[in-house]
Design an enzyme around this catalytic site. Structure first.
Site, PDB file in Angstrom:
ATOM      1  N   HIS A 169       9.531 -61.915  -5.525  1.00  0.00           N
ATOM      2  CA  HIS A 169       8.819 -61.778  -6.801  1.00  0.00           C
ATOM      3  C   HIS A 169       9.274 -60.569  -7.596  1.00  0.00           C
ATOM      4  O   HIS A 169       8.914 -60.420  -8.779  1.00  0.00           O
ATOM      5  CB  HIS A 169       7.314 -61.687  -6.545  1.00  0.00           C
ATOM      6  CG  HIS A 169       6.494 -62.403  -7.584  1.00  0.00           C
ATOM      7  ND1 HIS A 169       6.930 -62.613  -8.872  1.00  0.00           N
ATOM      8  CD2 HIS A 169       5.263 -62.975  -7.528  1.00  0.00           C
ATOM      9  CE1 HIS A 169       6.013 -63.253  -9.567  1.00  0.00           C
ATOM     10  NE2 HIS A 169       4.988 -63.494  -8.772  1.00  0.00           N
ATOM     11  N   ARG A 170      10.051 -59.661  -6.997  1.00  0.00           N
ATOM     12  CA  ARG A 170      10.634 -58.570  -7.767  1.00  0.00           C
ATOM     13  C   ARG A 170      11.704 -59.095  -8.719  1.00  0.00           C
ATOM     14  O   ARG A 170      11.935 -58.538  -9.796  1.00  0.00           O
ATOM     15  CB  ARG A 170      11.272 -57.529  -6.836  1.00  0.00           C
ATOM     16  CG  ARG A 170      10.321 -56.831  -5.888  1.00  0.00           C
ATOM     17  CD  ARG A 170      11.084 -55.950  -4.919  1.00  0.00           C
ATOM     18  NE  ARG A 170      12.050 -56.703  -4.123  1.00  0.00           N
ATOM     19  CZ  ARG A 170      12.879 -56.166  -3.228  1.00  0.00           C
ATOM     20  NH1 ARG A 170      12.885 -54.853  -3.036  1.00  0.00           N
ATOM     21  NH2 ARG A 170      13.718 -56.925  -2.539  1.00  0.00           N
TER      22      ARG A 170
END
Length: 436
Positions: A407-408
């Site tokens: 999700h980064r």
């Protein structure tokens, strides 16, 4: 003259290897570069060539023993060797006696490998012969991964005779080596409790397997993956009847005669097309540089279960392959993995991974990211089940896709669009025309 050969660095800074098998025995004559042993590193089982021509004087480790880089491995009786070339300790000097095949950096004091000077590599210094390959993991193993107790074969036998569990013994020898004194001291306090309690299975209630090789480094990679990348998983169940019909037509087509075509072939092609439209899933997070690395190629990893554990070889520049070429590459990858012939180059440099859990009859799961990659897709089993089709209920072939992403690097919208694109292609292969 006796020369003691110490375990060299077999590449990429590995600190130890396990002796898998000896190909020679004491008293046997050997030639330069003759294979004398197989040793297992975190990367591969490597055939170790002899550094000398001479006679085997002694083997310093039995199969199954873990030997550190710079520790004695085998002694040679070298006829006519120069006495001055041998160190006072009896060890061979760091300078090589001949051009060896397959060794890494020269080992100097304290077991540390010396760095080679940069420059062209002589043709005589070829890569090691790899007979089996394991998953490429992180260089640093977390403390949570327990290493095998360090001891010598006689000490292990003593421990077995006295009923001492070496995993519960703290070694007081060099580099934590467990000594006879350590075992005797432990036995004096536990001998009364060492009577085994029989069970229904061969009289043994439990057994232990050392954490090493593929399993050890897979564990390290998964721990690092879980605690360094914030992972999100999404699922999509799609009607893949038209893809299965296409697969049947391709198998009957002369152009694909003799090729192994499976649902994974079509999924792999769909993933490559979807990555072209959703490039954030083909990236890497560079923590040290504080940069996002965007790959403009796809090295497509395929998770493969082998007798030695999980490996993830990858197909280089898969984005440029036709469906036929992709089918050939997948077949070769699977064959090499089963035969333990995957090369180190095939294990390194992956950018996105597919894991086919459907072959085990599983529908869906939450796949864990391979370290350094932004996404992984799990492919579920194809099942015939009632499904809404053109306003009616019909028996259709259905598959569930599971994607996990970092999700980064990947926002929810981007991950969802990628999964939707893969599903669209598999539910209606004609959709490819709208995406390329």
């Amino acid at each position: 003259m006796i020369k003691v050969f110490k375990l060299p660095d077999l590449g990429e800074g590995l600190t130890e290897s396990e002796v898998v098998a000896w190909k020679v025995s004491p008293g046997q004559s050997v030639e330069l570069n003759q294979i004398i042993a197989e040793v297992e590193t975190a990367k591969a089982v490597v055939e170790l060539p002899s550094p000398f021509t001479g006679t085997i004087s002694a083997l310093h480790a039995e199969p199954g023993t873990v030997v550190g880089v710079g520790e004695p491995l085998v002694s040679f009786d070298i006829e006519g060797a120069d006495d001055d070339a041998v160190l006072a300790s009896g060890h061979a000097p760091a300078k090589r006696e001949a051009n060896l095949v397959g060794y890494g950096a020269i080992v100097e004091k304290d077991g540390r490998p010396a760095r080679r000077a940069r420059g062209p590599v002589p043709a005589s210094e070829a890569a090691p012969v790899v007979t089996a390959v394991v998953e490429d993991a992180l260089a640093v193993v977390p403390d949570a991964v327990q290493e095998r107790p360090r001891s010598t074969p006689p000490v292990r036998k003593l421990a077995k005779d006295l009923g001492v569990d070496l995993t519960q013994v703290t070694g007081t020898g060099q580099r934590g080596l467990i000594t006879r004194e350590d075992v005797n001291a432990s036995a004096s306090g536990t001998a009364a409790e060492s009577v085994p309690v029989p069970s229904a299975v061969d009289g043994v209630r439990e057994s232990r397997t050392p954490i090493k090789g593929v399993r050890k480094h897979t564990a390290a990679a998964m721990v690092a993956s879980a605690f360094t990348a914030p992972q999100v998983s999404e699922f999509l169940t799609v009607d893949v009847t038209e893809s299965m019909e296409l697969l049947a037509r391709l198998k009957a087509n002369r152009a694909f005669a003799g090729l192994k075509l499976t649902p994974l072939t079509l999924v792999a092609k769909a993933v490559l097309i979807a990555l072209g439209n959703n490039p954030t899933l083909n990236t890497r997070w560079d923590e040290a540089a504080q940069e996002i690395v965007q790959f403009h190629y796809v090295n497509l990893g395929i998770a493969a279960a082998t007798p030695r554990g999980l490996t993830v070889p990858n197909i280089k520049d898969a984005q440029g392959l036709s469906l036929k070429e992709l089918a050939v590459a997948l077949a070769e990858l699977a064959e090499n993995a089963r035969a333990a012939k995957t090369t180190p180059a095939e294990l390194n440099g992956g950018t996105f991974t597919i894991t086919n859990i459907g072959v085990f009859g599983i529908d869906a799961g939450t796949p864990m990211l391979y370290p350094g990659e932004a996404g992984i897709l799990a492919v579920g089993a194809v099942r015939r089940q009632p499904w809404e089709h053109r306003g009616e209920i019909a028996l259709r072939q259905v598959m569930t896709l599971s994607v996990s992403f970092d999700h980064r690097l990947v926002d929810g919208e981007q991950g969802s669009r990628f999964l939707a694109d893969v599903g669209s292609i598999l539910s209606d292969p004609g959709m490819v025309l709208t995406m390329i």
